[in-house]
Motif scaffolding. Sequence first.
Motif, mmCIF file in Angstrom:
data_model
loop_
_atom_site.group_PDB
_atom_site.id
_atom_site.type_symbol
_atom_site.label_atom_id
_atom_site.label_comp_id
_atom_site.label_asym_id
_atom_site.label_seq_id
_atom_site.Cartn_x
_atom_site.Cartn_y
_atom_site.Cartn_z
ATOM 1 N N SER A 262 62.615 60.923 71.396
ATOM 2 C CA SER A 262 61.225 60.827 71.881
ATOM 3 C C SER A 262 60.845 59.401 72.275
ATOM 4 O O SER A 262 59.913 59.203 73.052
ATOM 5 C CB SER A 262 60.268 61.334 70.804
ATOM 6 N N GLU A 265 60.972 58.946 76.194
ATOM 7 C CA GLU A 265 60.470 60.061 76.983
ATOM 8 C C GLU A 265 59.898 59.618 78.331
ATOM 9 O O GLU A 265 60.151 60.260 79.374
ATOM 10 C CB GLU A 265 59.399 60.833 76.195
ATOM 11 N N ARG A 268 62.646 58.692 80.585
ATOM 12 C CA ARG A 268 63.428 59.888 80.908
ATOM 13 C C ARG A 268 62.801 60.663 82.067
ATOM 14 O O ARG A 268 63.510 61.168 82.948
ATOM 15 C CB ARG A 268 63.528 60.775 79.661
ATOM 16 N N LYS A 269 61.475 60.758 82.104
ATOM 17 C CA LYS A 269 60.794 61.471 83.181
ATOM 18 C C LYS A 269 61.084 60.804 84.527
ATOM 19 O O LYS A 269 61.336 61.480 85.531
ATOM 20 C CB LYS A 269 59.288 61.508 82.919
#
Length: 330
Positions: A262, A265, A268-269
Amino acid sequence: MNPNSDKTKKTLIPKKILYLGIWLDKKTHLKFNLDKVKTNFKKLINILKQKNFSNGLKIQFFKAVLHSQLLYGLEIFDLTKTDFKDIDTWINKKITKFLLINPHSPRLIYKTEAKIDPVRITIYKRRFKLIQKLKTLGFDELINYLPFREKEFENINWQSNNLKELEIELDKFRINQLENSPSWKVQKYLKIIQINNTINKQQRYLKWKGSTSILKLRNYTNYLNRYSYVMNKNKSKYCEICKKINNLDIIEDLDHFLWNCSAYENNRKIWISELKKINISNILKNNNIENIIIKKDSSSLLALVDNKLIFESLIRFLNKNLGIRAHKRG
């Protein structure tokens, strides 16, 4: 000259050879080759340091300048296991230095990527060429005088009609070596390269910058806790960030780092949106980026990193995450 007379045989396949006016036996010749190559290796390293060559060019230099010198004339000698081991040990050490690869990388992996065979096989290939030449010249009986330990490679058809057929046999031998390796790194690497269904394509990426980073990804020599723990470089295999923030014991492997942690995140997007814009239909016919993302398939992704766009996107993502990882762990 009668090619099949005893006098001709003794002349062409002697126990000693004349090299630059000096008679050399096997032991002296091998030492002479190795000493000469060691000196030239230092010179070549100094030249390469001044230029920003890709790993592909480095390998070509190594094969053309050093490898050929090292093996010159050795196909007519009956080399022992110790002889092969001495030469292979030197090559293994220098190739890791040449490519700046972590020395913990399995030799099978980087030699497969660089298309460098074990010395024994390379010498047998040279001997194969010599046999074809002797047959062409009509010196058939001389072939029996060449040292050849066929039993050591019973699964290889050394009686192939040409070098191309022999290369197919050797490819089978390489894959067999990888499949039977006890190393978990080699097994993970094998899974990655077999996605593209061939071992022969893997050396392509060595031709451009970033190839060492790709090799480190493919053979899992990164220092995520899962792998550093196996190499006894870390006391824990769990993700320290997940433990610190959520009090969860989750193994920090590449899958967790790429797809699940997490802490990364937001990055990552951005990374996934970049991947979706890359067309890989010409590389992987039966799959696409969408499927790789949905399945969170790290192996398929690493099989495609010789595509520069995928590689550059992945490296940006990794570098950003490593910065976050260092900050939050501190």
